[in-house]
Scaffold this motif. Structure first.
Motif, PDB file in Angstrom:
ATOM      1  N   ASP A  61     -10.905 -13.680 -17.346  1.00  0.00           N
ATOM      2  CA  ASP A  61     -10.511 -14.017 -18.702  1.00  0.00           C
ATOM      3  C   ASP A  61      -9.550 -12.951 -19.195  1.00  0.00           C
ATOM      4  OD1 ASP A  61     -12.331 -11.987 -18.717  1.00  0.00           O
ATOM      5  OD2 ASP A  61     -13.522 -12.747 -20.372  1.00  0.00           O
ATOM      6  N   LYS A  62      -9.000 -13.165 -20.376  1.00  0.00           N
ATOM      7  CA  LYS A  62      -8.005 -12.233 -20.900  1.00  0.00           C
ATOM      8  C   LYS A  62      -8.700 -10.963 -21.380  1.00  0.00           C
ATOM      9  CE  LYS A  62      -3.968 -12.083 -23.857  1.00  0.00           C
ATOM     10  NZ  LYS A  62      -4.066 -10.771 -24.342  1.00  0.00           N
ATOM     11  N   PRO A  63      -8.410  -9.829 -20.748  1.00  0.00           N
ATOM     12  CA  PRO A  63      -9.049  -8.581 -21.160  1.00  0.00           C
ATOM     13  C   PRO A  63      -8.345  -7.968 -22.366  1.00  0.00           C
ATOM     14  CG  PRO A  63      -7.602  -8.173 -19.330  1.00  0.00           C
ATOM     15  CD  PRO A  63      -7.575  -9.664 -19.571  1.00  0.00           C
ATOM     16  N   ILE A  64      -9.001  -7.005 -22.966  1.00  0.00           N
ATOM     17  CA  ILE A  64      -8.387  -6.207 -24.026  1.00  0.00           C
ATOM     18  C   ILE A  64      -7.703  -5.041 -23.332  1.00  0.00           C
ATOM     19  CG2 ILE A  64      -8.827  -4.793 -26.049  1.00  0.00           C
ATOM     20  CD1 ILE A  64     -11.382  -6.506 -26.463  1.00  0.00           C
ATOM     21  N   GLN A  65      -6.421  -4.839 -23.608  1.00  0.00           N
ATOM     22  CA  GLN A  65      -5.682  -3.764 -22.962  1.00  0.00           C
ATOM     23  C   GLN A  65      -5.396  -2.668 -23.973  1.00  0.00           C
ATOM     24  OE1 GLN A  65      -2.262  -4.813 -20.714  1.00  0.00           O
ATOM     25  NE2 GLN A  65      -3.254  -6.516 -19.689  1.00  0.00           N
ATOM     26  N   HIS A  94     -15.082  -5.607 -31.301  1.00  0.00           N
ATOM     27  CA  HIS A  94     -16.363  -5.838 -30.624  1.00  0.00           C
ATOM     28  C   HIS A  94     -17.280  -6.708 -31.473  1.00  0.00           C
ATOM     29  CE1 HIS A  94     -20.450  -4.919 -29.183  1.00  0.00           C
ATOM     30  NE2 HIS A  94     -19.858  -4.925 -27.988  1.00  0.00           N
ATOM     31  N   ASP A  95     -17.310  -6.481 -32.790  1.00  0.00           N
ATOM     32  CA  ASP A  95     -18.168  -7.277 -33.666  1.00  0.00           C
ATOM     33  C   ASP A  95     -17.683  -8.712 -33.796  1.00  0.00           C
ATOM     34  OD1 ASP A  95     -19.703  -5.034 -34.009  1.00  0.00           O
ATOM     35  OD2 ASP A  95     -18.802  -4.484 -35.944  1.00  0.00           O
ATOM     36  N   ALA A  96     -16.365  -8.927 -33.655  1.00  0.00           N
ATOM     37  CA  ALA A  96     -15.810 -10.272 -33.790  1.00  0.00           C
ATOM     38  C   ALA A  96     -16.016 -11.115 -32.539  1.00  0.00           C
ATOM     39  CB  ALA A  96     -14.319 -10.188 -34.110  1.00  0.00           C
ATOM     40  N   ARG A  97     -16.218 -10.490 -31.390  1.00  0.00           N
ATOM     41  CA  ARG A  97     -16.370 -11.225 -30.133  1.00  0.00           C
ATOM     42  C   ARG A  97     -17.841 -11.499 -29.857  1.00  0.00           C
ATOM     43  NH1 ARG A  97     -11.546 -10.507 -26.520  1.00  0.00           N
ATOM     44  NH2 ARG A  97     -12.805 -11.686 -25.062  1.00  0.00           N
ATOM     45  N   THR A  98     -18.109 -12.666 -29.293  1.00  0.00           N
ATOM     46  CA  THR A  98     -19.483 -13.015 -28.927  1.00  0.00           C
ATOM     47  C   THR A  98     -19.780 -12.661 -27.482  1.00  0.00           C
ATOM     48  OG1 THR A  98     -18.785 -15.254 -28.333  1.00  0.00           O
ATOM     49  CG2 THR A  98     -19.568 -14.901 -30.590  1.00  0.00           C
ATOM     50  N   ASP A  99     -18.743 -12.568 -26.654  1.00  0.00           N
ATOM     51  CA  ASP A  99     -18.943 -12.222 -25.250  1.00  0.00           C
ATOM     52  C   ASP A  99     -18.728 -10.721 -25.058  1.00  0.00           C
ATOM     53  OD1 ASP A  99     -16.260 -12.265 -25.845  1.00  0.00           O
ATOM     54  OD2 ASP A  99     -15.647 -13.065 -23.908  1.00  0.00           O
ATOM     55  N   ASP A 100     -18.869 -10.260 -23.841  1.00  0.00           N
ATOM     56  CA  ASP A 100     -18.632  -8.858 -23.507  1.00  0.00           C
ATOM     57  C   ASP A 100     -17.336  -8.788 -22.709  1.00  0.00           C
ATOM     58  OD1 ASP A 100     -18.967  -6.140 -23.306  1.00  0.00           O
ATOM     59  OD2 ASP A 100     -20.392  -6.247 -21.644  1.00  0.00           O
ATOM     60  N   PRO A 101     -16.189  -8.643 -23.384  1.00  0.00           N
ATOM     61  CA  PRO A 101     -14.910  -8.709 -22.674  1.00  0.00           C
ATOM     62  C   PRO A 101     -14.635  -7.438 -21.876  1.00  0.00           C
ATOM     63  CG  PRO A 101     -14.535  -8.152 -24.950  1.00  0.00           C
ATOM     64  CD  PRO A 101     -16.011  -8.413 -24.814  1.00  0.00           C
ATOM     65  N   ARG A 102     -13.746  -7.573 -20.917  1.00  0.00           N
ATOM     66  CA  ARG A 102     -13.288  -6.428 -20.147  1.00  0.00           C
ATOM     67  C   ARG A 102     -12.271  -5.648 -20.984  1.00  0.00           C
ATOM     68  NH1 ARG A 102     -14.493  -6.944 -14.687  1.00  0.00           N
ATOM     69  NH2 ARG A 102     -15.094  -9.023 -14.070  1.00  0.00           N
ATOM     70  N   VAL A 103     -12.297  -4.341 -20.850  1.00  0.00           N
ATOM     71  CA  VAL A 103     -11.331  -3.485 -21.524  1.00  0.00           C
ATOM     72  C   VAL A 103     -10.609  -2.697 -20.447  1.00  0.00           C
ATOM     73  CG1 VAL A 103     -10.989  -1.618 -23.172  1.00  0.00           C
ATOM     74  CG2 VAL A 103     -12.780  -3.305 -23.577  1.00  0.00           C
ATOM     75  N   GLY A 127     -19.084  -0.039 -28.148  1.00  0.00           N
ATOM     76  CA  GLY A 127     -20.015  -1.029 -27.621  1.00  0.00           C
ATOM     77  C   GLY A 127     -19.527  -1.791 -26.416  1.00  0.00           C
ATOM     78  N   PHE A 128     -18.334  -1.516 -25.933  1.00  0.00           N
ATOM     79  CA  PHE A 128     -17.822  -2.206 -24.751  1.00  0.00           C
ATOM     80  C   PHE A 128     -18.437  -1.586 -23.504  1.00  0.00           C
ATOM     81  CE2 PHE A 128     -14.440  -2.814 -27.903  1.00  0.00           C
ATOM     82  CZ  PHE A 128     -14.319  -4.189 -27.861  1.00  0.00           C
ATOM     83  N   ARG A 129     -18.883  -2.425 -22.576  1.00  0.00           N
ATOM     84  CA  ARG A 129     -19.540  -1.939 -21.365  1.00  0.00           C
ATOM     85  C   ARG A 129     -18.708  -2.171 -20.108  1.00  0.00           C
ATOM     86  NH1 ARG A 129     -21.487   1.150 -24.098  1.00  0.00           N
ATOM     87  NH2 ARG A 129     -23.255   0.749 -25.412  1.00  0.00           N
ATOM     88  N   LYS A 130     -17.720  -3.042 -20.173  1.00  0.00           N
ATOM     89  CA  LYS A 130     -16.877  -3.328 -19.011  1.00  0.00           C
ATOM     90  C   LYS A 130     -15.513  -2.660 -19.212  1.00  0.00           C
ATOM     91  CE  LYS A 130     -19.002  -7.813 -18.164  1.00  0.00           C
ATOM     92  NZ  LYS A 130     -18.759  -9.265 -18.138  1.00  0.00           N
TER      93      LYS A 130
END
Length: 144
Positions: A61-65, A94-103, A127-130
């Motif tokens: 999926d589209k990660p946050i860069q 992070h609060d706006a997303r429901t999934d755990d996106p890749r960063v 709070g990002f783990r990936k």
């Protein structure tokens, strides 16, 4: 008589073949357009990445860069943000997303290691783990 396939009253029989040449021409033009524009859409902020022997990352999926250029300016995707607002901006994302996106953290090779780790720490605190550090592929070794 075989050329025109005319019936008794002078009308022509309907042609049962479909000419697909114009459709193939249009599809080839679209293919060339997509092949040219696709690499332009992937690139973001120009950063001189360090080399690495690690394998390429899977892009599900589209990660946050998050990018840091040679001057230390911080970018989220393509938007420049002040470094002191990075933590608040990441928490809001992070609060706006429901999934755990890749960063993906992309940093220029000329930057101080401490500066890069400060940004990685803020990403983790939000709070990002990936989280992954992005590097350029290592050049192939020369054979003698």
């Amino acid at each position: 008589m075989a050329m025109g396939m005319q019936s008794r009253r002078g009308r022509r029989a309907p042609m049962a073949e479909i000419n697909v040449t114009p459709m193939v021409d249009v599809m080839l033009v679209l293919l060339i357009i997509f092949m040219v524009t696709a690499p332009l859409l992937v690139t973001g902020v120009p950063v001189d990445l360090p080399d690495s022997k690690a394998s390429a990352l899977k892009a599900d999926d589209k990660p946050i860069q998050i990018s840091l250029d040679g001057t230390g300016a911080v970018f989220i995707d393509d938007a420049s943000i002040p470094p002191d607002t990075l933590a608040a901006k990441l928490s809001a994302i992070h609060d706006a997303r429901t999934d755990d996106p890749r960063v993906y953290v992309r940093a220029a090779r000329t930057l101080d290691y401490g500066r890069v780790m400060t940004v990685v720490g803020e990403v983790s605190a939000a709070g990002f783990r990936k989280v992954a550090l992005v590097s350029a592929p290592a050049p192939a070794p020369k054979r003698k």
